[in-house]
Design a protein around this motif. Sequence first.
Motif, short mmCIF file in Angstrom:
data_model
loop_
_atom_site.label_atom_id
_atom_site.label_comp_id
_atom_site.label_asym_id
_atom_site.label_seq_id
_atom_site.Cartn_x
_atom_site.Cartn_y
_atom_site.Cartn_z
N SER A 196 -12.85 -7.75 3.08
CA SER A 196 -11.59 -7.52 3.79
C SER A 196 -10.71 -8.77 3.83
O SER A 196 -11.19 -9.90 3.71
CB SER A 196 -11.89 -7.09 5.23
N PRO A 197 -9.41 -8.57 4.04
CA PRO A 197 -8.53 -9.73 4.22
C PRO A 197 -8.91 -10.55 5.44
O PRO A 197 -8.74 -11.77 5.44
CB PRO A 197 -7.13 -9.11 4.39
N LYS A 246 -11.89 -11.31 6.61
CA LYS A 246 -12.94 -12.28 6.25
C LYS A 246 -12.38 -13.34 5.29
O LYS A 246 -12.76 -14.50 5.33
CB LYS A 246 -14.16 -11.58 5.65
N PRO A 285 -9.05 -8.11 -1.77
CA PRO A 285 -8.37 -8.61 -0.56
C PRO A 285 -9.04 -9.87 -0.01
O PRO A 285 -8.36 -10.77 0.50
CB PRO A 285 -8.51 -7.43 0.41
N LEU A 291 -6.93 -13.62 -0.01
CA LEU A 291 -6.68 -14.41 1.19
C LEU A 291 -7.43 -15.72 1.19
O LEU A 291 -6.87 -16.76 1.53
CB LEU A 291 -7.08 -13.60 2.44
N GLU A 346 -9.10 -1.10 10.04
CA GLU A 346 -10.07 -1.56 9.05
C GLU A 346 -11.22 -2.29 9.75
O GLU A 346 -11.01 -3.26 10.46
CB GLU A 346 -9.38 -2.51 8.05
N GLU A 400 -14.59 -3.70 8.27
CA GLU A 400 -15.37 -3.86 7.04
C GLU A 400 -16.84 -3.53 7.22
O GLU A 400 -17.42 -2.76 6.45
CB GLU A 400 -15.23 -5.30 6.53
N TYR A 435 -14.32 -0.07 -1.95
CA TYR A 435 -13.67 -0.70 -0.80
C TYR A 435 -12.20 -1.01 -1.07
O TYR A 435 -11.38 -1.04 -0.16
CB TYR A 435 -14.41 -1.99 -0.39
N GLU A 436 -11.85 -1.22 -2.33
CA GLU A 436 -10.44 -1.48 -2.67
C GLU A 436 -9.55 -0.33 -2.18
O GLU A 436 -8.41 -0.55 -1.75
CB GLU A 436 -10.27 -1.65 -4.18
N SER A 446 -9.10 -0.56 1.53
CA SER A 446 -8.20 -1.67 1.86
C SER A 446 -6.75 -1.30 1.61
O SER A 446 -5.86 -1.60 2.41
CB SER A 446 -8.59 -2.90 1.04
N TRP A 503 1.23 -12.07 0.24
CA TRP A 503 0.30 -12.85 -0.57
C TRP A 503 -0.03 -12.05 -1.83
O TRP A 503 0.26 -10.86 -1.89
CB TRP A 503 -0.97 -13.23 0.21
N ARG A 523 -1.43 -9.64 -4.38
CA ARG A 523 -2.26 -8.43 -4.36
C ARG A 523 -2.02 -7.71 -5.67
O ARG A 523 -1.43 -8.25 -6.58
CB ARG A 523 -1.85 -7.52 -3.20
#
Lengths: 104, 308
Positions: A17-18, A20, A51, A55, B107, B109, B141-142, B145, B214, B216
């Motif tokens: 995840s972003p 973390k 992600p 980050l 979210e 994780e 997981y992408e 996200s 940022w 992606r």
Amino acid sequence: MVKRHVVRELTGPTCLSPEKGQRVFRVVEADVAAGNVVELDFTGVDLFATPFFNLSIGQLLRDLDPAYLRGRLRVVNLNEVGQDTYSRAWDNAVHHYHRGAPPG
Amino acid sequence: MIPGYVVCAEMCGQVIAALLAQQADRRQRTVQFDMVRARDISPAAIAVICGLGRLAEGTDARVAFRWPQESSRARWAVEQTGLTARFGGAARARSGEYLPLREDGAEDEDALVRYLMEDWMGAGWTRMSANLKAAILSRTYEIYSNAFTHAGSRIGVYSCGRRLPNEHRLSLTVVDFGAGIPFRVRQFLRRPDLSSMDALEWAFAEGHTTWPLWPRGIGLALLRDFVRSNRGTAIVMSHDGLAWVGSVGAASRFGSRPGYGALPASSPPFRGTVVTLDFNCDDLSPLRRRRTQPSPRGGGRGGGPLGW
């Protein structure tokens, strides 16, 4: 000076995840700013998604030259999925912040 | 799969029309999901129905269900996924091929990884290498996200899936009720005339993102590459656009290249995004390995590092 971080101690066994990614970014950014070489050891981390790398490491390229950061950052013990994810995220971040520059 | 998506889009259109009518005349409406005649219901439809049920509840409409007939496959599906239990019906039946339905408002994780590892993959029913397991979980997981970061779904993200042990396959659907990929792309490119099909094609290209903060925009490309090497399938419906890559069903028409299309003109758009993934999950069985591995000299694309 080389500062070594065991990533699993910061994130647990998954780096997806972003959130973390941001956790790791804070640590790495401070060390690089202090002039240290940073080693991120991914032993014991099994799962990786972009992600996290966007980050944790991609963000660093906003202010740093890719070649300089390559010299300051060692990423070790990634599994196959992690290596693939990291490479793609790195190239994408270089392209994003430094269009036309070599990947470093 | 694509006809099933059309049904989901139509159902979504009908529920939203009923809720808008309620808003206009201020009378409480009952939104009834009638599944009595359903013989089978896909995990994608179950996730969509759950989300639409929550959407209706959020507007003070009354939500009612007519469940599928006893002993039909559809009945197994709604009970095994826990759809019945969430809306006042029978308790969840714990064994079977269907995963428990999942609803996420934000979210998380670790919770998602537990769900994918324990409820989706489970243990002991397939022969999967650690590398394949990590690749499936990581690439899946992408999609989560993207749903949490981009969609802006006010009622959350819904997922449901199934295990197909005889075929050595796993499938999972992730649904959000957000703005949809075409809307975000048109807004970002300032091209209101861009078709949904073209918007999806743009979104699948490596490095393309509507996210300003940022870097992606490689998640879909990584998923696409993995689906190819795994000989799996990924199908995306977002608003009235469709994208698919893979080797199963409608997606197979396009081979390893992604295909892009649109819902039929007669179908309303889906107010959100539905992503269905289907993966091969047995890379250690000797028989299957003989059939699918490239020859030692071949170096074919099917034998990529994350594939078979």
